[in-house]
Design a protein around this motif. Structure first.
Motif, short mmCIF file in Angstrom:
data_model
loop_
_atom_site.label_atom_id
_atom_site.label_comp_id
_atom_site.label_asym_id
_atom_site.label_seq_id
_atom_site.Cartn_x
_atom_site.Cartn_y
_atom_site.Cartn_z
N ASN A 197 -6.78 4.70 -3.13
CA ASN A 197 -6.79 3.46 -3.70
C ASN A 197 -8.02 3.16 -4.67
N THR A 212 2.67 5.69 -5.79
CA THR A 212 3.18 4.19 -5.35
C THR A 212 1.96 3.48 -5.60
N TYR A 239 1.47 0.70 -8.56
CA TYR A 239 1.16 -0.75 -8.15
C TYR A 239 0.35 -1.46 -8.84
N HIS A 240 -0.85 -0.63 -8.92
CA HIS A 240 -1.98 -1.23 -9.71
C HIS A 240 -1.59 -1.15 -11.33
N THR A 266 0.80 -4.47 -11.63
CA THR A 266 0.39 -5.69 -11.32
C THR A 266 -0.91 -6.15 -11.75
#
Length: 319
Positions: A18, A279, A283-284, A287
């Motif tokens: 992440n 994923t 997502y990053h 968003t």
């Protein structure tokens, strides 16, 4: 499984994944146009390599990452394609040099008996067991394979995912893009079954064809519509509202029908890793940033997915 299985991802990987993804996208936002597949490949190598061998000097780790990146699947082409043999030479050179660095790290670790909590520790512990299937050569090969394959397969699928997303904005709302990207870009590519005669089955949803003497990439070419992006493949509800969940069991759970990671109990150990990285990246990206495709990717199969044009994009922070 301890490294990239579901439990290993939760305990050891997701935080690094992440953070590295966020930092990579932040850096790329200030860089201008960039090759997304190469960016994801570099991203994965940057956080996965220290998980494999954690006590390397910075310069040695950077060198090993470069070798992992140079040892890629681009060599898997027709021997008659331009530059194929030049690519093969570079790949073999990168493989040889990467294996030498891993061998030296393994030797030092065995001599020092130090524990660093990385995957090399896990392999050494297993290698010392009486019934171990590992020796020094197999440990070196496994470290090399994980370092190379994890970045190649996932970076190809991620690039295709973003390319598909740019053409199908409604897909984002349904969150079906990852499975369809995996289907189109899968590297578990051949199912070794041969039709003895031409077979054609026409149904309400699909026109299925099995040409005689054909062995085809999984999820490709049997259906006349397989090269078309269709989010319906992963839904039990047809676009017009019809419930398809029980129709001949054509559309079952993804774990039973999506075979890009193999079939049955012997699925690829990296299946959860690939899905999670895609994923997290998606997502990053969606968003935090707006993205514009500068050059769409083009892909052929030889039979592995081969980009004839890489996906070039620009990203900027969402206002």
């Amino acid at each position: 499984m301890q490294l990239i299985g579901s439990e290993g991802l939760k305990r050891k990987m997701i935080q690094s994944m992440n953070q590295a993804t966020r930092e990579q996208l932040k850096w790329k936002a200030s860089e201008g146009t960039f090759d997304l597949r190469d960016a994801v490949s570099s991203l994965i190598a940057s956080y996965l390599t220290p998980k494999l061998i954690s006590n390397l000097k910075p310069e040695t780790q950077a060198e090993l990452i470069d070798h992992f990146k140079a040892f890629n699947i681009d060599w898997f082409r027709s021997p008659f394609a331009p530059f194929t043999w030049k690519i093969i030479y570079k790949v073999l050179k990168a493989r040889r040099e990467a294996m030498q660095l891993i061998k030296e790290a393994l030797k030092k670790r065995k001599e020092s008996r130090e524990k660093h909590g990385d995957f090399l520790d896990t392999l050494l512990e297993d290698m010392e067991k009486e019934d171990s299937i590992y020796d020094e050569a197999s440990v070196i090969n496994l470290l090399l394979i994980i370092g190379v394959v994890s970045k190649d397969t996932t970076s190809v699928a991620t690039a295709l995912m973003v390319n598909l997303l740019s053409k199908n904005p409604k897909v984002l709302a349904e969150l079906k893009v990852i499975n369809e990207s995996l289907r189109l870009s899968n590297l578990g590519s051949i199912l070794f079954r041969k039709a003895l005669k031409d077979v054609e089955i026409k149904g309400e949803l699909f026109d299925i064809q099995f040409p005689r003497d054909g062995s085809w990439p999984l999820h490709h070419l049997w259906f006349t519509i397989t090269l078309k992006y269709m989010r319906i493949r992963w839904s039990s509800i047809h676009g017009d509202g019809r419930d398809l969940s029980g129709r001949g069991k054509i559309l079952r759970s993804v774990t039973k029908t999506l075979m890009v990671f193999g079939g049955g109990t012997r699925q690829c150990v990296g299946a959860d890793f690939a899905r999670l990285q895609m994923t997290v990246f998606l997502y990053h990206l969606v968003t935090t940033y707006d993205f514009v495709v500068v050059q769409e990717c083009e892909m052929t199969r030889t039979p592995l997915p081969c980009f004839t044009k890489d996906l070039l994009i620009n990203i900027s922070p969402t206002l």
